[in-house]
Design an enzyme around this catalytic site. Sequence first.
Site, short mmCIF file in Angstrom:
data_model
loop_
_atom_site.label_atom_id
_atom_site.label_comp_id
_atom_site.label_asym_id
_atom_site.label_seq_id
_atom_site.Cartn_x
_atom_site.Cartn_y
_atom_site.Cartn_z
N ARG A 144 12.57 1.30 55.97
CA ARG A 144 12.81 2.42 55.07
C ARG A 144 14.30 2.47 54.72
O ARG A 144 15.15 2.18 55.58
CB ARG A 144 12.41 3.75 55.73
CG ARG A 144 10.91 3.98 55.79
CD ARG A 144 10.29 4.20 54.42
NE ARG A 144 8.86 4.42 54.46
CZ ARG A 144 7.94 3.49 54.22
NH1 ARG A 144 8.29 2.24 53.93
NH2 ARG A 144 6.66 3.78 54.25
N HIS B 173 10.79 -3.00 46.98
CA HIS B 173 9.77 -2.47 47.91
C HIS B 173 8.44 -3.24 47.75
O HIS B 173 7.39 -2.63 47.46
CB HIS B 173 9.57 -0.96 47.67
CG HIS B 173 8.97 -0.26 48.86
ND1 HIS B 173 9.36 0.96 49.29
CD2 HIS B 173 7.98 -0.64 49.71
CE1 HIS B 173 8.65 1.33 50.34
NE2 HIS B 173 7.79 0.37 50.62
P1 NDP Z 1 4.06 0.72 64.20
O1 NDP Z 1 3.92 2.17 64.36
O2 NDP Z 1 2.89 -0.15 64.49
O3 NDP Z 1 5.26 0.18 65.11
C1 NDP Z 1 6.48 0.84 65.22
C2 NDP Z 1 7.35 0.13 66.23
O4 NDP Z 1 8.64 0.74 66.22
C3 NDP Z 1 6.83 0.23 67.66
O5 NDP Z 1 7.02 -0.98 68.33
C4 NDP Z 1 7.71 1.31 68.27
O6 NDP Z 1 7.94 1.19 69.65
C5 NDP Z 1 9.02 1.07 67.55
N1 NDP Z 1 9.86 2.27 67.59
C6 NDP Z 1 9.57 3.51 67.11
N2 NDP Z 1 10.57 4.35 67.38
C7 NDP Z 1 11.51 3.64 68.06
C8 NDP Z 1 12.76 3.96 68.63
N3 NDP Z 1 13.27 5.21 68.57
N4 NDP Z 1 13.43 2.97 69.27
C9 NDP Z 1 12.93 1.73 69.35
N5 NDP Z 1 11.74 1.36 68.83
C10 NDP Z 1 11.04 2.31 68.19
O7 NDP Z 1 4.58 0.47 62.70
P2 NDP Z 1 4.31 -0.77 61.74
O8 NDP Z 1 4.76 -2.00 62.43
O9 NDP Z 1 2.94 -0.73 61.19
O10 NDP Z 1 5.29 -0.41 60.52
C11 NDP Z 1 6.67 -0.21 60.71
C12 NDP Z 1 7.27 0.40 59.44
O11 NDP Z 1 7.36 -0.58 58.41
C13 NDP Z 1 6.47 1.52 58.80
O12 NDP Z 1 6.69 2.74 59.46
C14 NDP Z 1 7.01 1.52 57.38
O13 NDP Z 1 8.09 2.41 57.27
C15 NDP Z 1 7.51 0.10 57.17
N6 NDP Z 1 6.73 -0.59 56.15
C16 NDP Z 1 7.39 -1.07 55.03
C17 NDP Z 1 6.68 -1.75 54.05
C18 NDP Z 1 7.35 -2.29 52.84
O14 NDP Z 1 6.68 -2.71 51.91
N7 NDP Z 1 8.67 -2.36 52.81
C19 NDP Z 1 5.25 -1.95 54.17
C20 NDP Z 1 4.67 -1.45 55.38
C21 NDP Z 1 5.40 -0.78 56.32
P3 NDP Z 1 6.73 1.37 70.72
O15 NDP Z 1 5.82 0.17 70.47
O16 NDP Z 1 7.42 1.29 72.01
O17 NDP Z 1 6.05 2.67 70.41
C1 OXD Z 2 4.11 1.21 53.59
C2 OXD Z 2 4.99 0.81 52.53
O1 OXD Z 2 4.50 2.04 54.40
O2 OXD Z 2 4.52 0.24 51.55
O3 OXD Z 2 2.99 0.69 53.66
O4 OXD Z 2 6.19 1.01 52.59
#
Ligand code: NDP
Ligand code: OXD
Length: 309
Positions: free
Chosen positions: A224, A272
């Site tokens: 993000r 994006h």
């Molecule tokens: P998940 O919820 O599956 O994974 C999130 C990960 O981040 C987990 O490993 C979690 O740790 C870790 N995390 C969360 N908070 C912290 C913190 N404070 N410190 C360290 N680690 C942390 O999310 P996804 O993998 O599915 O997606 C991640 C992000 O990617 C989405 O939230 C979205 O914003 C972005 N995204 C962007 C897209 C784009 O087109 N640019 C498309 C899709 C997603 P733990 O495992 O220990 O809980």
């Molecule tokens: C998502 C994105 O969160 O597209 O899937 O950013």
Amino acid sequence: MALLIMIVGEDPEPWRSVLSRLDPSLDIRVWPQVGDVEDIEFALVWNHPRGELRKYPNLRCIASMGAGVDHIIWDPELPEGVPVTRVVHESLTRSMTEYVIHAVLDHSRDMEKYRRDQARKIWDPKFPRPRKDVGVGVMGLGELGAATAIGLVELGYRVLGWSRTPKEIMGVETFWGMEQFSHFLSQTDILVCLLPLTPQTEGILNLETFRRLRPGAFLINVARGRHLIEEDLIVALDQGILSGARLDVFEVEPLPADHPFWDHPKIQITPHVSSLTEPEAVAPQILENYGRVLRGLEPVNQVDLQRGY
Ligand code: NDP
Ligand code: OXD
């Protein structure tokens, strides 16, 4: 009972079309043509106007059109007690993995240099650094981060991963929590952000973080825009703390025409697109959740509202 599509900034029609094809009996409303607000029990949303979700007294589930839910959770007027779900789908995971691998290869095979060389008709071959010596640090080891880390391991990179809680992923050196953040950064040449946006992760890509990386590290932000302090990136690039950045997400999207990132020679921009949600692929899981909610069951892929992801 009706399903509301409230997608702002993108075309809702592909969603309406695929959902109604999969279930012609559905009563689908496309915001802002909502009809009676009492009919709405399920909302599929993306960038909804703040406070809007409060208007539906019978709402039983809010489904994000994408993997991230910050656009929902950061609404201060979110109705209480309504479950929020997100998309988890192998098409998103594959697309993100491909994007990040492409960006890592592009950087570590010196493609930026060769593009610059070509523009000046310079023939200057270089051996790339061995992959095992290139530390790629993945922040966030969830659905997308873990798969991306595994893909990079398969290519022979030294992969480090950082998450909130401990993780074990074959071939990945894992770190967790703020106590281990510096240690993780100190071995990273290419930093990939795949964190959710939460109060803890907002602004985490800042000058202090960049200074702790290996000198001249490269940044890939696909999570993000608000993870990044934009002015700090410019300072880090201009001072050589970072050698470059690939950005797919921005604090304001679309990125305004007068934004300094557009013309910065060390910044590569994509709009994006690292992992786009395909309505065709994802609609079945939206319908499954709608059906579950109507049957009084918990929807799947629910997020923890306290944790924020
Ligand atoms: P998940 O919820 O599956 O994974 C999130 C990960 O981040 C987990 O490993 C979690 O740790 C870790 N995390 C969360 N908070 C912290 C913190 N404070 N410190 C360290 N680690 C942390 O999310 P996804 O993998 O599915 O997606 C991640 C992000 O990617 C989405 O939230 C979205 O914003 C972005 N995204 C962007 C897209 C784009 O087109 N640019 C498309 C899709 C997603 P733990 O495992 O220990 O809980
Ligand atoms: C998502 C994105 O969160 O597209 O899937 O950013």
